[in-house]
Design an enzyme around this catalytic site. Structure first.
Site, short mmCIF file in Angstrom:
data_model
loop_
_atom_site.label_atom_id
_atom_site.label_comp_id
_atom_site.label_asym_id
_atom_site.label_seq_id
_atom_site.Cartn_x
_atom_site.Cartn_y
_atom_site.Cartn_z
CG HIS A 55 13.47 -23.19 35.27
ND1 HIS A 55 14.66 -22.51 34.99
CD2 HIS A 55 12.53 -22.22 35.46
CE1 HIS A 55 14.45 -21.22 35.04
NE2 HIS A 55 13.15 -21.00 35.32
CG HIS A 105 12.61 -20.24 30.62
ND1 HIS A 105 11.49 -20.96 31.01
CD2 HIS A 105 12.82 -19.34 31.62
CE1 HIS A 105 11.07 -20.51 32.17
NE2 HIS A 105 11.85 -19.53 32.57
NE ARG A 153 3.55 -24.22 40.33
CZ ARG A 153 4.57 -23.68 39.68
NH1 ARG A 153 4.48 -23.46 38.38
NH2 ARG A 153 5.67 -23.38 40.32
CG ASP A 193 14.58 -17.73 35.42
OD1 ASP A 193 13.80 -17.95 34.46
OD2 ASP A 193 14.31 -18.04 36.60
C1 GA4 Z 1 12.07 -15.77 31.37
C2 GA4 Z 1 12.09 -15.31 32.84
C3 GA4 Z 1 11.08 -14.17 33.11
O1 GA4 Z 1 9.76 -14.71 33.15
C4 GA4 Z 1 11.13 -13.07 32.02
C5 GA4 Z 1 10.80 -13.74 30.68
C6 GA4 Z 1 10.74 -12.83 29.46
C7 GA4 Z 1 9.28 -12.40 29.15
O2 GA4 Z 1 8.35 -13.17 29.39
O3 GA4 Z 1 9.10 -11.31 28.62
C8 GA4 Z 1 11.42 -13.61 28.32
C9 GA4 Z 1 12.04 -14.87 28.98
C10 GA4 Z 1 12.04 -14.55 30.45
C11 GA4 Z 1 13.46 -15.21 28.47
C12 GA4 Z 1 13.76 -14.83 26.99
C13 GA4 Z 1 12.88 -13.69 26.46
C14 GA4 Z 1 12.51 -12.79 27.61
C15 GA4 Z 1 10.56 -14.02 27.14
C16 GA4 Z 1 11.56 -14.28 26.08
C17 GA4 Z 1 11.32 -15.01 25.01
C18 GA4 Z 1 10.28 -11.88 32.39
C19 GA4 Z 1 12.55 -12.71 31.73
O4 GA4 Z 1 13.18 -11.79 32.19
O5 GA4 Z 1 13.06 -13.59 30.79
#
Ligand code: GA4
Length: 326
Positions: A257, A200, A267, A202
């Site tokens: 990443h 994904h 981890r 960020d």
């Molecule tokens: C990825 C980065 C962070 O961990 C996060 C994730 C969020 C979640 O876990 O609720 C998201 C993911 C993240 C990207 C797309 C959406 C939102 C899960 C998901 C499928 C907290 C964030 O801000 O985006």
């Protein structure tokens, strides 16, 4: 399991390492270069108090060692995606070999944080850690603005806003003999890599990540290889988020990443996602578009618009395409 086609992993290369104690203009140039080419870099000599880090790490270890029911009751009670999660990521059915705690970093939320008997210790470790990594994120963003010849607090003022929507994620990736799925691994010497957190980008502006001495983070390099980031508990790993890619009109790269679990050790990672207020309007900065005489790649949208869209998609989906200028 990690797919065959995704297994090309380079071990002999790492992301750039930037020493923040060196001369300021050199550091800011190195940061800009890393953001333009790889979207990821490590910072060392970053000035974050090691006690703040080790307290947060110890509290995280204690937290994940608790029984699941206790972990689920971490308060204040909030709706998903916040709170404790076991394998489920996002709202669209993504899963990973990970358990986590996702916390909003709004001071009001943190002041109410409770986790069992030792809640005040936990709450104070989180508050101090968040303050320290926020400070670091702002310092890096100020250096970035300098390197791009933008007004000093162009990016950091978004993070410092009272209603900034930043989050802290504590991740625990179990070792191969503790897999959360309960897989029967009778031969412990054969441990295939599993996806801890699928690929994904960020969403936010900047991510500041720290992990224990166990590897697992892999970054998609521009040439198509997945590069394993070597673990270094004394460094922070920093990456560009989607919003920074948009504000720089695509000059900086928000790169895919993932985290894989491979080894016999678990981890622990702690990621601070520095985001703006939900009302903030995000778009390519006019100064960047004009200076490079480039067409605007993205239209302007609010962080709330982006988040609504992001949660309607799966983890690995592209979330920026619909915000492209037509
Ligand atoms: C990825 C980065 C962070 O961990 C996060 C994730 C969020 C979640 O876990 O609720 C998201 C993911 C993240 C990207 C797309 C959406 C939102 C899960 C998901 C499928 C907290 C964030 O801000 O985006």
């Amino acid at each position: 399991m990690v797919k065959e086609s995704q297994k090309i992993v380079a071990l002999d290369q790492d992301i750039p390492v930037i020493d923040m104690s060196l001369e300021r203009s050199g550091v800011s140039m190195q940061i800009v270069k890393a953001c333009e080419t790889i979207g990821f870099f490590k910072v060392v000599n970053h000035g974050v108090d090691p006690d703040v880090i080790s307290r947060m790490e110890q509290e995280s270890i204690n937290f994940f060692a608790k029984p699941v029911l206790e972990k689920k009751s971490v308060g204040p009670v909030v709706n998903r995606p916040f709170g404790y999660g076991l394998k489920d990521i996002g709202l669209k059915g993504d899963i990973g070999e990970v358990e986590y705690l996702l916390l909003h970093t709004n001071p009001l939320f943190l002041s109410q944080l409770s986790s069992g008997n030792d809640s005040s210790k936990f709450g104070s470790a989180v508050t101090c850690y968040v303050e320290a990594v926020k400070q670091l994120a702002c310092e890096i963003l100020d250096l970035t603005a300098e390197g791009l010849r933008l007004p000093p607090h162009t990016f950091s003022k978004l993070i410092r806003a009272v209603d900034s929507d930043s989050v802290l994620r504590l991740n625990h990736y179990p070792s191969s003999d503790q897999f959360l799925s309960g897989a029967n691994l009778s031969d412990k010497s054969v441990s295939l890599p599993r996806v801890g957190f699928g690929e994904h980008t960020d969403p936010q502006i900047l991510t500041v990540l720290r992990s224990n001495g166990v590897g697992g983070l892999q970054v998609a390099f521009p040439d198509g290889r997945w590069v394993s980031v070597s673990p270094d508990p004394s460094a922070f790993c920093v990456n560009v988020g989607d919003l920074l890619q948009v504000m720089t009109n695509g000059r900086f790269l928000s790169v895919r990443h993932r985290a894989v679990t491979t080894g016999h050790a678990s981890r622990l990672s702690m990621a601070y996602f520095a985001g703006p207020s939900v009302h903030a309007k995000i778009g390519p900065l006019p100064a960047i578009v004009t200076a490079a005489d480039q067409p605007r790649l993205y239209r302007t949208f609010t962080w709330a618009d982006y988040k609504k869209f992001a949660y309607s998609l799966g983890l690995g989906d592209n979330r920026l395409d619909i915000f492209r200028s037509r």
